[in-house]
Every structure is written in structure tokens, then in C-alpha cells.
Design a protein around this motif. Structure first.
Motif, PDB file in Angstrom:
ATOM      1  N   SER A 255      25.685  10.318   5.725  1.00 32.94           N
ATOM      2  CA  SER A 255      26.548   9.530   6.601  1.00 32.94           C
ATOM      3  C   SER A 255      27.684  10.378   7.163  1.00 32.94           C
ATOM      4  O   SER A 255      28.555  10.837   6.421  1.00 32.94           O
ATOM      5  CB  SER A 255      27.114   8.331   5.848  1.00 32.94           C
ATOM      6  OG  SER A 255      28.013   7.666   6.717  1.00 32.94           O
TER       7      SER A 255
ATOM      8  N   GLY B 159      26.501   0.717   7.968  1.00 30.11           N
ATOM      9  CA  GLY B 159      26.351   0.823   6.511  1.00 30.11           C
ATOM     10  C   GLY B 159      25.088   0.125   6.026  1.00 30.11           C
ATOM     11  O   GLY B 159      24.373   0.633   5.148  1.00 30.11           O
ATOM     12  N   ALA B 160      24.793  -1.037   6.594  1.00 33.06           N
ATOM     13  CA  ALA B 160      23.590  -1.775   6.192  1.00 33.06           C
ATOM     14  C   ALA B 160      22.340  -0.974   6.556  1.00 33.06           C
ATOM     15  O   ALA B 160      21.383  -0.888   5.766  1.00 33.06           O
ATOM     16  CB  ALA B 160      23.572  -3.144   6.863  1.00 33.06           C
TER      17      ALA B 160
ATOM     18  N   ARG C 188      21.900   1.831   4.036  1.00 31.65           N
ATOM     19  CA  ARG C 188      21.370   1.377   2.739  1.00 31.65           C
ATOM     20  C   ARG C 188      19.862   1.149   2.800  1.00 31.65           C
ATOM     21  O   ARG C 188      19.149   1.345   1.817  1.00 31.65           O
ATOM     22  CB  ARG C 188      22.088   0.103   2.280  1.00 31.65           C
ATOM     23  CG  ARG C 188      23.427   0.397   1.614  1.00 31.65           C
ATOM     24  CD  ARG C 188      24.001  -0.836   0.935  1.00 31.65           C
ATOM     25  NE  ARG C 188      24.249  -1.927   1.879  1.00 31.65           N
ATOM     26  CZ  ARG C 188      25.310  -1.991   2.679  1.00 31.65           C
ATOM     27  NH1 ARG C 188      26.220  -1.053   2.660  1.00 31.65           N
ATOM     28  NH2 ARG C 188      25.456  -3.016   3.503  1.00 31.65           N
ATOM     29  N   GLU C 189      19.393   0.760   3.985  1.00 33.97           N
ATOM     30  CA  GLU C 189      17.944   0.547   4.134  1.00 33.97           C
ATOM     31  C   GLU C 189      17.169   1.859   4.197  1.00 33.97           C
ATOM     32  O   GLU C 189      15.951   1.874   4.132  1.00 33.97           O
ATOM     33  CB  GLU C 189      17.665  -0.218   5.443  1.00 33.97           C
ATOM     34  CG  GLU C 189      17.988  -1.689   5.373  1.00 33.97           C
ATOM     35  CD  GLU C 189      17.962  -2.306   6.773  1.00 33.97           C
ATOM     36  OE1 GLU C 189      17.318  -1.751   7.685  1.00 33.97           O
ATOM     37  OE2 GLU C 189      18.608  -3.351   6.944  1.00 33.97           O
TER      38      GLU C 189
ATOM     39  N   PRO D 218      17.259   5.260   2.305  1.00 33.46           N
ATOM     40  CA  PRO D 218      17.784   6.158   1.280  1.00 33.46           C
ATOM     41  C   PRO D 218      17.690   7.619   1.722  1.00 33.46           C
ATOM     42  O   PRO D 218      16.756   7.995   2.439  1.00 33.46           O
ATOM     43  CB  PRO D 218      16.873   5.891   0.073  1.00 33.46           C
ATOM     44  CG  PRO D 218      16.235   4.568   0.334  1.00 33.46           C
ATOM     45  CD  PRO D 218      16.156   4.410   1.824  1.00 33.46           C
TER      46      PRO D 218
END
Ligand SMILES: Cc1ncc(COP(=O)(O)O)c(C=O)c1O
Length: 395
Positions: free
Chosen positions: A24, A13-14, A17-18, A20
Motif C-alpha cells: 500500500s 483499504g477494502a 484486504r481482498e 493479499p
């Protein structure tokens, strides 16, 4: 705690987020929410003072009644035959209680591989050892291997059908054999069934708790998270042998006191709507699954995906010596698509990825799988560009 794996969803998930624009295919959730009647019931409950108080440890009697009926009608489990029901904050909590209630530190619990990572984590947090046992090439149980893994410290064998992460629906014969093995060797059979409604084609879900003489050693776990789009409301439940009631209630009383009342009111309304709520979504998912399987098949001979007739996952096997976490990171950064490395599910021998297709609309899944196919072709053909996940994570 340091020895226990970090929840992989958060790590991926991290990375998402990095980057865009990443699609997923990572998290195992559905794209729909609860039935309107459930939301209305929660809204109505908020206006009642009783909603804000503690209630029965095992769950509201009205909800337990609904679950009793559901188990009898849909799972062929008769709770009157020496079992009890407990409502929990999701099937994850049911599993934790089951481990706490049946083990002492140093005991062993057998997990067929691939397993659900939170199961391994729960077993290890309880000071026990998760004993990994391989499945066959179609992710079906290997009875000989399970039998051989039983020791004097074994307390339980876990099965998940339909399976997360493989999507395999375990054969009734193999579940019967595991249940019988547990009875014979004095073990519990922990049967985790949150995907009970999610089967495709001719595949059928069966509950080991319905087998004759299963009640005394079978803990069956269910969830509203997937079937009713209820993940955030945290409602699951289990049916377990009567003789474990003292231990189960102690564990629940310590960890949760009682399941959240507003969520239980919503669950009552959801169960009144019933399985019919979920059926159209499962039909929709069947089509998406067809598309996923067809698109992934085009990766042959680079990769193959054993038949997956349930849940909303498949576990892709990529024929490469490359490290799956490195590929996962490159898929996100270079191809804007996320999948979960098989290592999180115990698939440490080879390169596997779980592909989840429940959370997105059909067109987005198609686009995501297209990126995955193109990304894997590019990465596996050009391994020298690999950047290590750990190297990138350094400050
Ligand atoms: C096999 C399995 N068990 C349990 C859970 C957790 O369900 P719940 O939200 O009811 O805790 C999941 C969620 O993905 C799952 O895949």
C-alpha cells in the motif's frame, strides 16, 4: 451526508484486504511510533485517578504551555499577540471547529485543488460550499484564481503546506499574498501544517500565523500524528484569533468535552523530546523520496510527477483518458500495489494518483514503486482489459 464523498482510504483499504500481498502506497501515515518517553508518560498517567476525569476544554495547561513555547520558537508565532491555543483530537478536529466557528450554512470556503478530502467533507457537513480553485502545473497557488473566487459568501481560504496530496511546499510569497488577501477581504486564512517538519532539499516551511498582522484572521493547525508517530493518540492543536474563543470552545465542548487526558500526557512528554525526535526519520524519508522520484521519472512520457519537496507524497499525473478509479482497482488486483486516485483530492480533470511513501521501509517502497511503474505501463497500454470498479462491486 449522502452528497458527501465516501472516505477514499476506506474504499481502497477494502480492495487491499481482498488482495493479499498488496503493497500500500495509499495511506498517509509514518512507519514509526511515538518516543519512548511519551509511551512511559501515558503508562504513568493510567495509574492516576485524575486521568480518568474530565479536564479543561481547551486542553491541559501544562500541554498548552509546551505548545506556546514551541509555537514561539519554531513557528515564530507569539500567542500573547491576541491568539488562543486549543488542543484537539487531531488537526482534523481543529479544522472542523474552525469551520463551525466561522461560518453559517450557505457560506463558502475556498480550497485550492488538490485539497485534503476531509477538508471538503467538513465544509460540506457544516452546510457550506467548498469552492475549488485550481493550482498551477507544480501545484503552487494561483493568486489570480483565488482572488477571483472570493464572493460575498466567502469566509475563509485554506492552505496546506507542505501539501497533502501533492507534497508541494507552498512558496512564502504566495502564502503572504493569501494572508494579505484574507485581511483585505475580511476572510480567515486556515493554514493546515501537520507536515511542518517534513521538507527536503532547500525547501523551508513557513507559518502564515507568523506574518505581521496575521493574528486577527489566521487559524493555524498542527498535529502530532506524523511528527511523533502519534496518529492513534489523536492529538493536534490550533492557534486561533481570540475573538473566536467563544465559538471554538462551544464546538469543542459539544464534540469532545476535553481532549483525552492520557493522550495529552503523552503529548507533553513528546513535546519535551521535541523536534529532534523526528529529524532522523525525515532524513531517512529524504532518501526514500529520492528513490521514488527517480523510479517514477522512468514513466516519462506516459506520466510525470511535478517536484514535491515536502510531506511524504507525490501526485503522479498519468497521460491517459482512462478513469483513475478503474486503474486504481486494476493496480491492486493485477499488480498488488495501491495508490489513491486523484479524484478524491478534487483532481477530476485528468488522471492523477497520490503516492504515499511514509508508511513503509525503503525496500518495500522500492518494490511497490516498481510494481506501480510496471502496472501503469501494462494497464495504460492495454486499456481494453479495464474492468469498471462499479461493475465489480455489484453483488
Ligand atoms: C493535510 C492534513 N490535515 C490533517 C490531517 C489529519 O491529521 P490528524 O491526525 O492530526 O487529525 C491530515 C492527515 O493525513 C492531513 O494530511
Amino acid at each position: 451526508m449522502d452528497a458527501i464523498q465516501a472516505p477514499v482510504i476506506a474504499v481502497v483499504g477494502a480492495l487491499i484486504r481482498e488482495t493479499p500481498g498488496t503493497i500500500s502506497l495509499g495511506q498517509g501515515v509514518v512507519h514509526y511510533g511515538p518516543p519512548t518517553a511519551a509511551v512511559d508518560a501515558v503508562r504513568a498517567a493510567l495509574g492516576r485517578h485524575a486521568t480518568h476525569e474530565y479536564h479543561e476544554v481547551a486542553g491541559l495547561p501544562a500541554l498548552i504551555d509546551r505548545i506556546t513555547t514551541k509555537l514561539r520558537r519554531e513557528n515564530a508565532i507569539d500567542v500573547a499577540a491576541g491568539s488562543r491555543i486549543m488542543v484537539t483530537a487531531g488537526a482534523n478536529m481543529a479544522f472542523m471547529h474552525a469551520v463551525m466557528a466561522t461560518t453559517v450554512p450557505g457560506d463558502e470556503v475556498i480550497l485550492p485543488v488538490p485539497f485534503y478530502f476531509n477538508h471538503e467533507m467538513a465544509i460540506e457537513m457544516a452546510g457550506c460550499r467548498a469552492v475549488r480553485v485550481p493550482t498551477d502545473g507544480r501545484y503552487q497557488l494561483r493568486l489570480d484564481a483565488l482572488d477571483a473566487a472570493v464572493t460575498s459568501r466567502t469566509r475563509a481560504i485554506v492552505t496546506i503546506s507542505p501539501n497533502n496530496p501533492s507534497g508541494a511546499v507552498l512558496s512564502e510569497a504566495s502564502l503572504r499574498a493569501v494572508n494579505a488577501l484574507c485581511a483585505e477581504r475580511g476572510l480567515y486564512h486556515f493554514s493546515d501544517e501537520p507536515y511542518e517538519y517534513f521538507t527536503y532539499g532547500g525547501a523551508a516551511h513557513v507559518s502564515p500565523g507568523s506574518f505581521s498582522d496575521a493574528a486577527a484572521h489566521t487559524v493555524s493547525m498542527y498535529s502530532l500524528s506524523k511528527a511523533y508517530g502519534f496518529a492513534g493518540w489523536r492529538i493536534g492543536y490550533m492557534v486561533y484569533p481570540e475573538h473566536l474563543a467563544g465559538a471554538m470552545l462551544k464546538s469543542q465542548d459539544t464534540i469532545l468535552i476535553c481532549p483525552p487526558i492520557a493522550s495529552q500526557e503523552g503529548a507533553i512528554a513528546a513535546l519535551d523530546v521535541g523536534r529532534a525526535y523526528c529529524d532522523p526519520f525525515v532524513r531517512e524519508l529524504a532518501e526514500v523520496r529520492g528513490l521514488v522520484v527517480r523510479q517514477l521519472a522512468s514513466l516519462a512520457p506516459l506520466a510525470d510527477v511535478p517536484a514535491a519537496d515536502g510531506a511524504f507524497y507525490c501526485l503522479l499525473r498519468v497521460h491517459t483518458p482512462l478513469d483513475p478509479m478503474t486503474i486504481c482497482e486494476r493496480l491492486i488486483r493485477e499488480h498488488q500495489v495501491a495508490v489513491i486516485p486523484g479524484t478524491a483530492f478534487g483532481m477530476t480533470d485528468g488522471c492523477y494518483f497520490r503516492v504515499a511513501y511514509g508508511a513503509l521501509q525503503r525496500d518495500t517502497v522500492a518494490e511497490g514503486i516498481g510494481r506501480l511503474v510496471a502496472g501503469l505501463r501494462a494497464i495504460v497500454k492495454a486499456p481494453t482489459q479495464a474492468t469498471s470498479a462499479s461493475a465489480e462491486a455489484q453483488p
